[in-house]
Design a protein around this motif. Structure first.
Motif, PDB file in Angstrom:
ATOM      1  N   ASP A 225       0.849  -1.195   0.000  1.00  0.00           N
ATOM      2  CA  ASP A 225       0.000   0.000   0.000  1.00  0.00           C
ATOM      3  C   ASP A 225       0.885   1.246   0.000  1.00  0.00           C
ATOM      4  N   TYR A 245       2.001   2.685 -10.578  1.00  0.00           N
ATOM      5  CA  TYR A 245       1.265   1.723 -11.410  1.00  0.00           C
ATOM      6  C   TYR A 245       1.513   0.299 -10.911  1.00  0.00           C
ATOM      7  N   THR A 247       2.314  -0.579  -7.897  1.00  0.00           N
ATOM      8  CA  THR A 247       1.659  -0.722  -6.603  1.00  0.00           C
ATOM      9  C   THR A 247       0.188  -1.057  -6.754  1.00  0.00           C
ATOM     10  N   LEU A 248      -0.496  -0.368  -7.640  1.00  0.00           N
ATOM     11  CA  LEU A 248      -1.920  -0.627  -7.851  1.00  0.00           C
ATOM     12  C   LEU A 248      -2.165  -2.062  -8.320  1.00  0.00           C
ATOM     13  N   LYS A 249      -1.347  -2.531  -9.255  1.00  0.00           N
ATOM     14  CA  LYS A 249      -1.519  -3.887  -9.748  1.00  0.00           C
ATOM     15  C   LYS A 249      -1.291  -4.918  -8.648  1.00  0.00           C
ATOM     16  N   LYS A 251      -1.534  -4.420  -5.412  1.00  0.00           N
ATOM     17  CA  LYS A 251      -2.573  -4.276  -4.392  1.00  0.00           C
ATOM     18  C   LYS A 251      -3.843  -5.013  -4.787  1.00  0.00           C
ATOM     19  N   ASP A 252      -4.227  -4.906  -6.056  1.00  0.00           N
ATOM     20  CA  ASP A 252      -5.417  -5.622  -6.508  1.00  0.00           C
ATOM     21  C   ASP A 252      -5.228  -7.135  -6.408  1.00  0.00           C
ATOM     22  N   THR A 253      -4.009  -7.585  -6.666  1.00  0.00           N
ATOM     23  CA  THR A 253      -3.739  -9.023  -6.676  1.00  0.00           C
ATOM     24  C   THR A 253      -3.816  -9.638  -5.286  1.00  0.00           C
ATOM     25  N   GLN A 255      -5.179  -8.245  -2.450  1.00  0.00           N
ATOM     26  CA  GLN A 255      -6.202  -7.738  -1.534  1.00  0.00           C
ATOM     27  C   GLN A 255      -7.049  -8.868  -0.947  1.00  0.00           C
ATOM     28  N   GLU A 256      -7.469  -9.775  -1.793  1.00  0.00           N
ATOM     29  CA  GLU A 256      -8.284 -10.885  -1.306  1.00  0.00           C
ATOM     30  C   GLU A 256      -7.477 -11.801  -0.388  1.00  0.00           C
TER      31      GLU A 256
END
Length: 602
Positions: A225, A245, A247-249, A251-253, A255-256
């Motif tokens: 994060d 960019y 970081t966002l990818k 983080k989405d991976t 998160q679950e």
């Protein structure tokens, strides 16, 4: 630290300012000192020249003839309190013939004492016609003094005497010290400002790179994060954009995965049972807080990367050598163990690693201490009740069968019936006490609380037991504090408690013994103490004395008619009144029981 470019900037600025301030400070101090000493020397010369020009006696050729007049002139001349004038005459043996020193006035003629304070080299130079000044330090008190020797010439230009003046330089050096402090403080302030400004300048250059480096390091440790503020369009700005960019990818991976892990961690840490995971070698690899407390582990014991320092699961609780990871029937089981007086039910089962192979065991510690204690108490209680009722029932049955099967005379029949009646009364007391305990356990007892005098309560109890005291020839004393407040209690309940305590004191105190009853006030509590000099209670029995049916001397207790429930009932009655009952005893010396009850302060 100085491998960091920011600190290199700061160090350079710091050294430049420091060197400049030191040079300026040294220059200012030296110039200021020279100027002050020059001013004082000039002032001393002006004073001496004024004295020479205004005194007619100084103009005389032979000062020894006008010695008194010269001294009077010196006394009349008002010099600065920091200045001292000496008049020296006779080149062969320089002698102080007059002085403004008060000590000289008191010890006139003691020239040697004053002459030692002067600089002889200046006097020698003055007799050669040279005026000169010098700074001299007093060895006794460390004071700095300016010395000036001024030659006085006669009409033909020969030196006829010397006017020697001293002036203390305390103020000058005090001022110099203050100046040094000011310059030192100014230097420190300048250095602090330099460090601050250097930090700002260096940060403006290094902060973007440092920010990316720090956040990349956090990402490497698993914290995804992270976002970098893009402040420019240059290469650093492009690096920050690509970093965001990525970081966002990421983080989405994950998160679950984080959400599921958080759920499992919460369950693991806050579950009431202790849970431990061990690998196939017996090393503890995970443990929740409850399990760490049970086995007295620390976090370092679990997370240490050194395989030698890893803690092994204690084999005295589960024999890991009997577990064969190749045979499934040995990988599951349960047992009951005791750790530090706590009882646990231990269950274990295998878990699998990422390769779907058995990676070790999950061991669960379930605390069943309370259930274990309750079960033991139930068993003991049933055994005690059965034992207590068995004796009178056996006695009644045997005596009744004797009456039914034998021709017994009237006297013996009456005796047997009396025994049967006493045993029935004993069973009735046991049943009555058990019912009272049951009501207390389930809060079914209805208390009739009224305001009661403690003194009246104690005296009523002693009146009821008066015959028991006389029967054993015992003495009792009462000591009740004056103005003792009344207490709001159930009179019958508290009277039953006091009656039980005093009755026990009578029973277990020998004939002609002594029993002391005392009542005092302690803040918001009233304390009733019953103390005897009887047989006392062994230390190992004192912890269990309030348990149901517990007796120190069971045979003697039954002979004295006790049920073993009196103290249990007394304790519950006192606790129902928000009070406390405390027992202190020493075997062979006596027992003291304190009944502590709260009262409402008016």
């Amino acid at each position: 630290m100085f491998t960091n470019i920011r600190w290199k900037f700061i160090l350079v600025y710091f050294l430049l300012v420091f060197i400049a301030m030191v040079i300026v400070g040294v220059f200012i101090i030296e110039k200021f000192e020279d100027q002050q000493i020059t001013n004082i020397t000039n002032t001393m010369e002006q004073h001496i020249e004024t004295i020479i020009g205004t005194s007619s006696y100084i103009s005389k050729d032979d000062w020894s003839e006008v010695r008194e007049e010269i001294q009077d002139t010196v006394n009349e001349w008002r010099l600065d309190g920091k200045e001292t004038l000496y008049v020296i005459y006779d080149e062969d043996i320089p002698t102080i013939i007059a002085s403004s020193s008060k000590n000289y006035e008191r010890d006139i003629g003691q020239n040697a004492l004053h002459y030692k304070k002067l600089d002889s080299s200046l006097i020698f130079e003055a007799y050669n016609g040279e005026k000169n000044a010098n700074i001299k330090e007093d060895k006794n008190d460390g004071l700095m003094t300016q010395h000036l020797a001024y030659p006085v010439l006669d009409k033909v230009g020969q030196v006829k005497g010397i006017l020697y003046m001293t002036a203390t330089l305390n103020d000058v050096y005090d001022t110099l010290n203050e100046t040094k402090k000011i310059l030192t403080n100014a230097t420190i302030l300048a250095l602090l400002i330099t460090v601050f400004l250097g930090f700002l300048i260096a940060s403006s250059i290094t902060e973007p790179i440092r920010d990316v480096t720090k956040k990349a390091e956090k990402m490497a440790k698993g914290d995804f994060d992270q976002f970098v503020e893009v402040k420019s369009d240059d290469e650093i700005g492009q690096l920050a954009s690509m970093f965001n960019y990525l970081t966002l990818k990421l983080k989405d991976t994950i998160q679950e995965m984080d959400l599921e892990k958080s759920k499992l961690d919460t369950i693991f840490n806050y579950m009431a049972d202790g849970v431990i995971a061990i690998d196939i070698k017996g090393h503890i690899i995970h443990a929740n807080p409850i399990a760490m407390d049970i086995l007295d582990l620390t976090r370092e014991d679990i997370i240490t990367p050194n395989i030698i320092e890893k803690k092994n699961f204690p084999e005295e609780y589960i024999n890991l050598t009997k577990i064969d990871y190749e045979k499934s029937d040995t990988l599951e089981g349960d047992t009951i163990i005791e750790i530090n007086s706590e009882v646990y039910k231990v269950k274990y089962a295998p878990f699998k690693n990422e390769k779907n192979n058995i990676g070790g065991l999950i061991i669960v510690f379930q605390d069943i201490t309370d259930e274990h204690k309750l079960d033991n108490m139930r068993k003991e209680f049933v055994a005690n009740v059965s034992h207590e009722l068995k004796t009178p029932i056996t006695t009644i049955k045997s005596y009744a069968e004797t009456l039914m099967e034998s021709d017994v005379d009237e006297k013996l029949t009456h005796k047997f019936l009396s025994v049967i009646d006493n045993e029935c009364d004993r069973m009735a007391r046991i049943v009555r006490d058990l019912l009272q305990l049951s009501n207390l356990d389930y809060n079914k007892t209805k208390w009739q609380k009224t305001e009661v005098s403690v003194e009246r309560l104690i005296k009523d109890v002693l009146l009821k037991l008066d015959f028991a005291f006389k029967e054993k020839g015992q003495k009792y004393s009462i000591n009740i504090e004056e103005n003792l407040p009344n207490i709001v209690v159930d009179k019958d309940g508290i009277e039953q408690v006091i009656l039980n305590i005093v009755s026990n004191a009578i029973k277990y105190t020998q004939n002609q013994g002594e029993i002391n009853i005392k009542s005092i006030r302690d803040e918001y509590k009233v304390i009733i103490k019953v103390k005897d000099n009887g047989s006392g209670i062994p230390e190992e029995d004192q912890q269990r004395i309030f348990e149901r049916f517990y007796r120190v001397d069971k045979g003697r207790s039954r002979e004295l008619g006790g049920t073993g429930l009196g103290l249990s009932i007394a304790k519950q009655i006192i606790e129902a009144h928000n009070g406390e009952i405390v027992l202190k005893s020493k075997f062979g010396e006596g027992t003291e029981v304190s009944i502590i009850l709260p009262y409402t302060r008016v």
